[in-house]
Design a protein around this motif. Structure first.
Motif, PDB file in Angstrom:
ATOM      1  N   GLY A 370       1.861  -9.810  -0.261  1.00 59.30           N
ATOM      2  CA  GLY A 370       2.522  -9.203  -1.496  1.00 59.30           C
ATOM      3  C   GLY A 370       1.353  -8.385  -2.153  1.00 59.30           C
ATOM      4  N   ALA A 371       0.083  -8.826  -2.255  1.00 58.51           N
ATOM      5  CA  ALA A 371      -1.143  -8.246  -2.887  1.00 58.51           C
ATOM      6  C   ALA A 371      -1.353  -6.865  -1.839  1.00 58.51           C
ATOM      7  N   THR A 372      -1.386  -7.256  -0.644  1.00 57.10           N
ATOM      8  CA  THR A 372      -1.493  -5.911   0.296  1.00 57.10           C
ATOM      9  C   THR A 372      -0.549  -5.012   0.244  1.00 57.10           C
ATOM     10  N   ALA A 373       0.782  -5.353   0.068  1.00 52.84           N
ATOM     11  CA  ALA A 373       1.577  -4.357  -0.118  1.00 52.84           C
ATOM     12  C   ALA A 373       1.645  -3.718  -1.320  1.00 52.84           C
ATOM     13  N   GLY A 374       1.068  -4.268  -2.515  1.00 54.99           N
ATOM     14  CA  GLY A 374       0.775  -3.339  -3.716  1.00 54.99           C
ATOM     15  C   GLY A 374      -0.380  -2.409  -3.630  1.00 54.99           C
ATOM     16  N   VAL A 375      -1.304  -3.051  -2.836  1.00 60.10           N
ATOM     17  CA  VAL A 375      -2.355  -2.012  -2.468  1.00 60.10           C
ATOM     18  C   VAL A 375      -1.855  -0.921  -1.721  1.00 60.10           C
ATOM     19  N   LEU A 376      -1.088  -1.141  -0.855  1.00 63.11           N
ATOM     20  CA  LEU A 376      -0.496  -0.027   0.225  1.00 63.11           C
ATOM     21  C   LEU A 376       0.322   1.111  -0.707  1.00 63.11           C
ATOM     22  N   VAL A 377       1.109   0.581  -1.762  1.00 59.51           N
ATOM     23  CA  VAL A 377       1.677   1.420  -2.542  1.00 59.51           C
ATOM     24  C   VAL A 377       0.748   2.397  -3.370  1.00 59.51           C
ATOM     25  N   ILE A 378       0.016   1.814  -3.754  1.00 59.47           N
ATOM     26  CA  ILE A 378      -1.252   2.424  -4.824  1.00 59.47           C
ATOM     27  C   ILE A 378      -1.859   3.537  -3.798  1.00 59.47           C
ATOM     28  N   ALA A 379      -2.258   3.098  -2.638  1.00 59.14           N
ATOM     29  CA  ALA A 379      -2.991   4.044  -1.818  1.00 59.14           C
ATOM     30  C   ALA A 379      -2.199   5.332  -1.182  1.00 59.14           C
ATOM     31  N   TRP A 380      -0.688   4.896  -1.243  1.00 54.69           N
ATOM     32  CA  TRP A 380       0.075   6.160  -0.929  1.00 54.69           C
ATOM     33  C   TRP A 380      -0.021   7.188  -2.330  1.00 54.69           C
ATOM     34  N   ARG A 381       0.125   6.411  -3.475  1.00 52.55           N
ATOM     35  CA  ARG A 381       0.093   7.442  -4.533  1.00 52.55           C
ATOM     36  C   ARG A 381      -1.320   8.305  -4.723  1.00 52.55           C
ATOM     37  N   GLN A 382      -2.351   7.362  -4.328  1.00 46.46           N
ATOM     38  CA  GLN A 382      -3.572   8.081  -4.578  1.00 46.46           C
ATOM     39  C   GLN A 382      -4.060   8.937  -3.266  1.00 46.46           C
ATOM     40  N   ARG A 383      -3.187   9.007  -2.457  1.00 43.37           N
ATOM     41  CA  ARG A 383      -3.341   9.862  -1.054  1.00 43.37           C
ATOM     42  C   ARG A 383      -4.729   9.140  -0.280  1.00 43.37           C
ATOM     43  N   ASP A 384      -5.064   8.016  -0.589  1.00 44.99           N
ATOM     44  CA  ASP A 384      -6.120   7.416  -0.062  1.00 44.99           C
ATOM     45  C   ASP A 384      -5.980   7.043   1.535  1.00 44.99           C
ATOM     46  N   LYS A 385      -6.273   7.672   2.328  1.00 47.85           N
ATOM     47  CA  LYS A 385      -5.907   7.816   3.795  1.00 47.85           C
ATOM     48  C   LYS A 385      -6.454   6.578   4.569  1.00 47.85           C
ATOM     49  N   ALA A 386      -7.833   6.180   4.080  1.00 46.18           N
ATOM     50  CA  ALA A 386      -8.421   5.117   4.669  1.00 46.18           C
ATOM     51  C   ALA A 386      -7.665   3.829   4.285  1.00 46.18           C
ATOM     52  N   MET A 387      -7.396   3.663   3.079  1.00 43.23           N
ATOM     53  CA  MET A 387      -6.741   2.332   2.627  1.00 43.23           C
ATOM     54  C   MET A 387      -5.490   2.036   3.039  1.00 43.23           C
ATOM     55  N   LYS A 388      -4.662   3.356   3.224  1.00 44.70           N
ATOM     56  CA  LYS A 388      -3.218   3.344   3.573  1.00 44.70           C
ATOM     57  C   LYS A 388      -3.409   2.820   5.122  1.00 44.70           C
ATOM     58  N   GLN A 389      -4.304   3.209   6.018  1.00 44.53           N
ATOM     59  CA  GLN A 389      -4.604   2.830   7.389  1.00 44.53           C
ATOM     60  C   GLN A 389      -4.680   1.154   7.255  1.00 44.53           C
ATOM     61  N   THR A 390      -5.438   1.011   6.552  1.00 48.47           N
ATOM     62  CA  THR A 390      -6.215  -0.651   6.512  1.00 48.47           C
ATOM     63  C   THR A 390      -4.946  -1.603   6.010  1.00 48.47           C
ATOM     64  N   ALA A 391      -4.178  -0.928   4.941  1.00 46.75           N
ATOM     65  CA  ALA A 391      -3.396  -1.980   4.311  1.00 46.75           C
ATOM     66  C   ALA A 391      -2.021  -1.948   5.275  1.00 46.75           C
ATOM     67  N   THR A 392      -1.556  -0.851   5.941  1.00 47.20           N
ATOM     68  CA  THR A 392      -0.470  -0.947   6.681  1.00 47.20           C
ATOM     69  C   THR A 392      -0.776  -1.774   7.857  1.00 47.20           C
ATOM     70  N   GLY A 393      -1.813  -1.803   8.562  1.00 43.86           N
ATOM     71  CA  GLY A 393      -2.112  -2.610   9.577  1.00 43.86           C
ATOM     72  C   GLY A 393      -2.269  -4.255   9.129  1.00 43.86           C
ATOM     73  N   ALA A 394      -2.844  -4.243   7.954  1.00 44.66           N
ATOM     74  CA  ALA A 394      -2.943  -5.805   7.529  1.00 44.66           C
ATOM     75  C   ALA A 394      -1.386  -6.110   7.139  1.00 44.66           C
ATOM     76  N   LEU A 395      -0.772  -5.417   6.391  1.00 48.53           N
ATOM     77  CA  LEU A 395       0.406  -5.846   6.296  1.00 48.53           C
ATOM     78  C   LEU A 395       1.522  -6.111   7.378  1.00 48.53           C
ATOM     79  N   ALA A 396       1.431  -5.472   8.360  1.00 43.28           N
ATOM     80  CA  ALA A 396       2.297  -5.650   9.751  1.00 43.28           C
ATOM     81  C   ALA A 396       1.774  -6.870  10.162  1.00 43.28           C
ATOM     82  N   ALA A 397       0.353  -7.132  10.461  1.00 41.19           N
ATOM     83  CA  ALA A 397      -0.024  -8.398  10.959  1.00 41.19           C
ATOM     84  C   ALA A 397       0.546  -9.612   9.998  1.00 41.19           C
ATOM     85  N   GLY A 398       0.451  -9.507   8.779  1.00 37.97           N
ATOM     86  CA  GLY A 398       1.047 -10.577   7.864  1.00 37.97           C
ATOM     87  C   GLY A 398       2.248 -10.761   8.167  1.00 37.97           C
ATOM     88  N   LEU A 399       3.226  -9.851   7.734  1.00 36.08           N
ATOM     89  CA  LEU A 399       4.760 -10.105   7.678  1.00 36.08           C
ATOM     90  C   LEU A 399       5.499 -10.248   9.270  1.00 36.08           C
TER      91      LEU A 399
END
Length: 694
Positions: A370-399
């Motif tokens: 859930g914390a990773t999902a929150g980071v992913l949403v914020i990364a999309w808002r901030q247009r942070d490409k690196a964190m979007k990539q990191t959080a997307t992969g981490a969330l997929a591995a988790g869920l």
């Protein structure tokens, strides 16, 4: 310069010559370096595809990649510079065990090096079989789901005989867990430098049908030992304890721990030219009876003792147990302490028929995701490409896989604000399981009859499924909402991100302008779409004036109560104590970055100057409250174009200074940056004079 992630990683860890050895596990590259002190953690983490970096004692360094680790490892080993073992001595690359031995002997691993070695031994004994365990857990989940839907009877209840087709499906997961001791024996033996097939063979002896059949032979007797009834039979006058070693993991770990030193001893005393024959033979001659008579039973009792301790805590209060487990797991996993607990889960299933640890553990895992999902949403808002990539992969591995390491190492351990919020999610999930168990009268709390990875796909494997599902989803939602409400970055980390984005956005037009230089300026401007590009070509030959974006009082940057701005780290400029409430464009150009929070803007002027206008200090924490943004990235602006209107009362009520730095981000491309004057200034009046390079 490195032109691929693989080459960039090698370069970041000091080059091939600094790499003693390289291995990998399920998610991480594991480097043994000659000098770990030369590696900058932040440099490694900035490489595309890298989820995180973990420096360790003894010049070891781990790079977290995630599910693509095998591909990155192959790419690194395929680099021409890595030929011959990645910079190993001319005599050949040292083995991982030899490197650890040398590190221990030199004392560089520190006073707690044995702890590092122990946890590494445990983790490396399990990590290579994570894929098989995950696959088996999904088969188990499928069987549980079919039983829940009434398609088949309770597949694991005593006396239940499934139809042959379903029996075959059942074998698909049993193949992993029945022979798990053999897999662990292979990995653990390899880890300690022994022949892994010898370790496999030693453990296989006590798993043969003929070994367990000894319990039915004449002379076998049942005795009570440590409160348990066991079967023994005399072998050459020595009592041999007969156990069912299926799914046991402590016996193969103990066996390998002894086999490793024994193998090294035998290699020292036996001539090298007959190693192939006598080292395996003598190792098996010693280890088979030692394991059968001593190490195997010790391993069984050690595992049972640890399981009994946890079972006693759970029996005393499932409520307390349900809260403790999710709260301690976030600290156990980074240290590797969870591996022995995984072994106890398997033992519980074998001896009790169910496990009571995985249910509460699911609350921690889903809070993490859930914390990773929150980071992913914020990364999309901030247009942070690196964190979007990191959080997307981490969330997929988790869920989908129930694997927490990419989230932990790639995100959570890098941002200190995440853990407290994640722990709240762990607590909420634990409380729901605890109170739910009390309300429903569950003697053992939430349980499962199989070892599974706690993911979305394995929710049906838990009983009662409704209570477990509510608990883990509440843990997920709590962590996610807290991250979304409060953010995961400090003010400094947000400013660093914005500065990087502004710099990246600002350099693109400058680079584009350099290409059409041979054409006259007006022609070049028309070719690329505007006068802005043409003016860049002359930026180093004329004095550039930057106009004030605000009404107020101009002061030196040293008066800004923030060390990043006040010391000029971001670049030279001035600051304005605003008297108005509107920020205007300080020149003609393009908006390179417009933060949705309204607190900061990047502007690339037609003259090539890249400006940062930061409205107040730490105002990013207002999350846009009190700011009415008038522009977006890519907009064309002129002198006096409104950028944002801010509410002074909101900012002052929150306690944030309104002082607004105006910074030149690319000052190195010019000669000098000087204030035109300090004191009272009106919006649109000259503020900075930027001299060309000599």
């Amino acid at each position: 310069m490195a032109n691929s992630p693989a080459a960039a990683i090698v370069e970041a860890v000091g080059g091939p010559g600094n790499i003693e050895s390289l291995t990998h596990c399920a998610t991480r590259l594991r480097f043994q370096l000659r000098d770990g002190g030369v590696v900058e953690k932040a440099t490694v983490e900035a490489i595309p595809g890298v989820l995180g970096a973990v420096p360790q004692a003894g010049d070891r360094f781990q790079v977290v990649i995630g599910g693509a680790v095998q591909s990155v490892y192959n790419d690194i080993m395929a680099l021409p510079a890595m030929a011959g073992g990645g910079g190993a001595p001319s005599g050949g690359a040292q083995s991982d065990a030899d490197l650890k031995k040398a590190a221990r002997e030199s004392g560089v691993r520190g006073k707690v090096a044995w702890i590092d070695t122990l946890f590494e031994f445990l983790s490396d004994s399990f990590r290579p079989i994570l894929g098989a365990l995950l696959g088996a857990s999904l088969f188990i989940t499928f069987m549980a789901l079919m039983a829940t839907l009434g398609v088949i009877p309770a597949w694991n209840a005593p006396g239940v005989v499934l139809p042959p087709s379903w029996q075959f499906i059942n074998l698909m997961w049993q193949c992993v867990f029945v022979f798990l001791p053999l897999m662990v024996a292979y990995n653990a033996s390899q880890k300690v430098g022994a022949d892994p097939w010898v370790g496999f063979a030693v453990m296989a002896v006590v798993m043969l049908p003929g070994f367990t059949a000894l319990a039915t032979q004449d002379g076998a007797q049942n005795i009570v030992f440590l409160g348990s009834e066991v079967t023994t039979i005399p072998i050459f006058g020595i009592p041999l304890t007969i156990f069912n070693y299926s799914s046991q993991v402590f016996p193969p770990l103990l066996m390998a721990a002894v086999l490793g030193p024994l193998t090294k001893l035998l290699k020292r005393v036996i001539p090298e030219n007959i190693h192939l024959i006598f080292v395996p033979f003598l190792a098996m001659l010693i280890m088979i009876p030692l394991t059968a008579f001593l190490l195997g039973p010790i391993g069984v009792y050690v595992g049972a003792g640890l399981a009994n301790i946890l079972s006693a805590i759970n029996a005393f209060s499932p409520f307390i147990f349900a809260i403790i487990i999710p709260l301690v797991y976030p600290f156990m996993v980074p240290l590797g302490l969870h591996w022995p607990i995984n072994a106890i889960m398997l033992l519980n299933i074998q001896t009790l028929g169910y496990d009571f640890i995985q249910g509460p553990m699911g609350a921690w895992n889903f809070a993490c995701f859930g914390a990773t999902a929150g980071v992913l949403v914020i990364a999309w808002r901030q247009r942070d490409k690196a964190m979007k990539q990191t959080a997307t992969g981490a969330l997929a591995a988790g869920l989908l896989g129930g694997i927490s390491e990419p989230s932990l190492y790639g995100i959570h351990l890098r941002f200190k604000r995440i853990y407290p919020r994640m722990l709240v999610g762990c607590l909420v999930g634990g409380l729901i399981i605890g109170f739910g168990s009390m309300f429903l009268g569950l003697e053992h709390g939430v349980t499962t009859q199989a070892f599974v990875f706690t993911s979305l796909l394995t929710i049906p494997a838990f009983e009662p499924i409704g209570l477990y599902a509510v608990a883990v989803l509440a843990a997920f939602a709590t962590s996610m909402i807290l991250i979304l409400l409060t953010g995961y970055q400090t003010a400094e980390q947000k400013e660093e991100l914005f500065a990087r984005q502004a710099a990246e956005a600002g350099t693109a037009p400058v680079a584009a302008a350099a290409a059409p230089a041979p054409a006259p300026a007006p022609v070049a401007a028309a070719a690329v779409g505007g006068a802005a590009t043409a003016a860049v070509a002359t930026a180093t030959r004329t004095v550039v004036e930057v106009y004030s974006p605000l009404d107020g009082v101009a002061v030196p940057l040293s008066e800004v109560p923030d060390p990043v701005f006040g010391t000029g780290v971001m670049g030279p400029g001035v600051a304005i104590q605003p008297s108005g409430n509107t920020v205007f464009s300080p020149g003609a150009g393009t908006i390179a970055a417009a933060q949705p929070t309204g607190h900061a803007f990047g502007v690339v002027l037609d003259d090539g100057v890249e400006l940062l206008i930061h409205v107040g200090i730490d105002t990013v924490n207002l999350n846009g409250e009190g700011f009415d943004v008038k522009v977006k990235a890519g907009d064309r602006v002129e002198v006096g174009t409104p950028l944002v209107v801010f509410d002074r009362a909101v900012i002052e009520a929150a306690g944030y200074p309104l002082i607004t730095p105006v910074i030149v981000l690319n000052a190195e491309q010019f000669g000098s940056v000087d204030p035109v004057s300090l004191g009272e200034v009106a919006a649109g009046a000259p503020l900075l004079s930027i001299q060309p390079k000599a």
